[in-house]
Design a protein around this motif. Structure first.
Motif, mmCIF file in Angstrom:
data_model
loop_
_atom_site.group_PDB
_atom_site.id
_atom_site.type_symbol
_atom_site.label_atom_id
_atom_site.label_comp_id
_atom_site.label_asym_id
_atom_site.label_seq_id
_atom_site.Cartn_x
_atom_site.Cartn_y
_atom_site.Cartn_z
ATOM 1 N N THR A 1 0.900 -1.363 0.051
ATOM 2 C CA THR A 1 0.071 0.047 -0.123
ATOM 3 C C THR A 1 0.927 1.161 -0.030
ATOM 4 N N ILE A 2 0.172 2.379 -0.121
ATOM 5 C CA ILE A 2 0.836 3.643 -0.099
ATOM 6 C C ILE A 2 1.553 4.026 1.061
ATOM 7 N N PHE A 3 1.167 3.288 2.352
ATOM 8 C CA PHE A 3 1.601 3.495 3.747
ATOM 9 C C PHE A 3 3.115 3.328 3.942
ATOM 10 N N GLU A 4 3.609 2.280 3.164
ATOM 11 C CA GLU A 4 5.071 1.888 3.552
ATOM 12 C C GLU A 4 5.928 2.912 3.531
ATOM 13 N N GLY A 5 6.002 4.004 2.561
ATOM 14 C CA GLY A 5 6.634 5.091 2.595
ATOM 15 C C GLY A 5 6.494 6.001 3.586
ATOM 16 N N ILE A 6 5.300 6.363 3.798
ATOM 17 C CA ILE A 6 4.839 7.260 5.183
ATOM 18 C C ILE A 6 5.385 6.681 6.516
ATOM 19 N N LEU A 7 4.935 5.743 6.721
ATOM 20 C CA LEU A 7 5.309 4.892 8.119
ATOM 21 C C LEU A 7 6.838 4.691 8.375
ATOM 22 N N ASN A 8 7.333 4.401 7.191
ATOM 23 C CA ASN A 8 9.049 4.305 7.269
ATOM 24 C C ASN A 8 9.742 5.570 7.100
ATOM 25 N N SER A 9 9.051 6.674 6.921
ATOM 26 C CA SER A 9 9.827 7.798 6.632
ATOM 27 C C SER A 9 10.323 8.782 8.104
ATOM 28 N N ASN A 10 11.062 9.550 7.787
ATOM 29 C CA ASN A 10 11.523 10.388 8.882
ATOM 30 C C ASN A 10 10.424 11.449 9.264
ATOM 31 N N LEU A 11 9.311 11.230 8.729
ATOM 32 C CA LEU A 11 8.128 12.209 9.114
ATOM 33 C C LEU A 11 7.993 12.363 10.691
#
Length: 399
Positions: A158-168
Motif C-alpha cells: 500500500t501507499i503507507f509503507e513510505g509514510i510509516l517508514n519515513s522520517n516524518l
C-alpha cells in the motif's frame, strides 16, 4: 502535501509518497489496470448486447480510475465497476464537494469547519454528500487495519509503507493524517484522469483521421485486438502519446490556478518579442495561472483550439510550455502512472473498436455530444466542469 506552503516540509511529505509512484513501483499498477480494463470491456459488451441507450462514458471512466487507484493505494477498492450505476451517487457527492471550492478558498475557516464537523451531522444537513462521508470513514478504517496488520506484506503493498517508514514527525503519522494523503491521491487520480479520458474519447471519435492513424499504430504494436496492452506495448508509441499530450493540453484534469511565490529574491523576465522590455516579480509576490491560459496561447500553439496531436511530433520543444501536470518541485507526483493508465485504456478501446460507419462490427459513435457544451471547461471547481445542463460525452456501443 498539496496545500503545504513551506517548501522543506512539503518536500518531506512528498518524498514519503514519491517512491510509490516511481517507475519501478508503478509496474505493480499494470495488472490492476489490466484487470479493471477487462471488466470495463465486459460492461461495454453488455451495454451493446442489451441495446440500451447511449452510454455516459464519464461514469464508466470514473468507476474505472477510482477502482484502479484505490486498489493500488489500499489493496482494496469500492468495486464501482460492478455497480449498475458505476458509483454515480459517490461521484455526485465528490462533485458537490469540489463545487464548494470557491467558498473554501475565500473563506478557509469553512474548510476547517467541514473537516471538524461530525460525519453524522454533515450527512443530516447535506444528504447529497453522505456517500463521500462514508468513504472517508472507510479510508480511516483501512489506515488502522493496515497499520495494525501483523502481516508486514500488507503494509508494503500500500501507499503507507513510505509514510510509516519515513522520517516524518509523529504528527504526520496519525490515522487522520495518514488517511489525508491517500485521500488526496484518490481525488487527484480518479476524477482528473477520468475527465481527460472522456475528453480523449470525444476528440478521437470527432476526428476520424486521428482515429485512423491511431488504429494503424496500435495494430502494429498490439497484434491481438482482443488483448489488453501492457506498459511496454504502449510506452513507446509516438502517436498515441502525442494524442494523450494534446488531449491534456486542451482538457487538463486540473483547472485550479497554480501559484508560485519568489521566496527571497525577485524574478526577472525578459520580453523576447519587445527588446528591452522586462517584467519583475518582487520577492513575496504571488503569481498564479490556470494551465489553459498557457495551453490556449496562440503565441505558443498555432491554432490553439484545434485538436492536432501531430504538433507534438513536429515540435517536441512545445513541451517547455506544457503545464498539464504543473512543473518543477510542485509537479504532479502521479503523472507517470496517469499517463500509463490513459495509454492502456485508450490503447485497449481503440485497438478493439472502430468508428461507426453503418457497417457491422465493434464500433463506437458519439451521440448528441458537443465539444463546447459537453467537453470544454465552463467552470473551474479545481477540476473542470462542463456547461450547466450537459449530460456529458455519450457514446453508442455496437458489437
Amino acid at each position: 502535501m498539496a496545500t503545504t506552503v513551506e517548501h522543506d516540509i512539503r518536500r518531506q511529505r512528498r518524498n514519503a509518497v514519491a517512491g510509490f509512484f516511481s517507475t519501478a513501483s508503478i509496474r505493480q499498477l499494470e495488472p490492476i489496470i489490466q484487470a479493471t480494463m477487462s471488466r470495463l470491456l465486459e460492461r461495454l459488451e453488455e451495454t451493446a448486447q442489451a441495446g440500451s441507450p447511449p452510454v455516459p462514458i464519464h461514469h464508466i471512466f470514473k468507476a474505472c480510475t477510482s477502482d484502479v487507484i484505490n486498489k493500488y493505494a489500499f489493496g482494496e477498492c469500492f468495486a464501482f465497476m460492478e455497480r449498475a450505476d458505476f458509483g454515480k451517487s459517490y461521484f455526485n457527492a465528490t462533485d458537490m464537494f469540489f463545487g464548494l471550492n470557491h467558498i473554501m478558498i475565500f473563506f478557509p475557516w469553512f474548510a476547517t469547519l467541514m473537516q471538524k464537523t461530525p460525519g453524522w451531522f454533515v450527512k443530516a444537513i447535506m444528504p447529497n454528500v453522505a456517500e463521500l462521508v462514508d468513504k472517508k470513514s472507510w479510508w480511516i478504517d483501512r489506515v488502522r487495519e493496515i497499520r495494525n496488520s501483523p502481516n508486514p506484506e500488507r503494509i508494503k503493498s500500500t501507499i503507507f509503507e513510505g509514510i510509516l517508514n519515513s522520517n516524518l514527525p509523529a504528527a504526520d503519522k496519525t490515522d487522520t493524517r495518514l488517511a489525508s494523503e491517500p485521500q488526496l491521491v484518490i481525488f487527484a487520480s480518479e476524477g482528473t484522469t477520468a475527465f481527460t479520458l472522456t475528453a480523449a474519447m470525444y476528440e478521437i471519435l470527432a476526428n476520424p483521421a486521428v482515429l485512423e492513424r491511431l488504429k494503424a499504430e496500435l495494430c502494429t504494436a498490439v497484434p491481438d485486438e482482443d488483448s489488453i496492452p501492457s506498459f511496454s506495448q504502449v510506452d513507446g508509441l509516438p502517436f498515441l502519446n502525442a494524442v494523450i499530450q494534446e488531449v491534456i493540453r486542451l482538457h487538463p484534469g486540473v483547472m485550479d490556478r497554480q501559484m508560485r511565490v519568489p521566496a527571497s529574491q525577485p524574478v526577472i523576465y525578459q520580453d523576447k518579442n519587445r527588446s528591452g522590455r522586462e517584467y519583475v516579480v518582487p520577492a513575496g509576490f504571488l503569481v498564479s495561472m490556470s494551465p489553459l491560459c498557457l495551453h490556449l496561447n496562440p503565441d505558443v500553439y498555432e491554432d490553439p483550439y484545434v485538436f492536432r496531436p501531430q504538433r507534438w511530433i513536429d515540435n517536441p520543444q512545445l513541451a517547455r510550455a506544457f503545464l498539464g501536470f504543473s512543473r518543477g518541485t510542485r509537479s504532479c507526483v502521479g503523472m507517470n502512472s496517469a499517463r500509463r493508465e490513459m495509454a492502456i485504456v485508450l490503447g485497449t478501446l481503440f485497438r478493439r473498436y472502430d468508428l461507426y460507419h453503418g457497417k457491422p462490427g465493434r464500433t463506437l459513435e458519439l451521440y448528441d455530444t458537443e465539444r463546447a457544451r459537453d467537453v470544454d471547461a465552463n467552470f473551474d471547481m479545481i477540476i473542470p466542469v462542463p456547461a450547466k445542463g450537459s449530460k456529458g460525452v455519450r457514446i453508442r456501443v455496437r458489437n
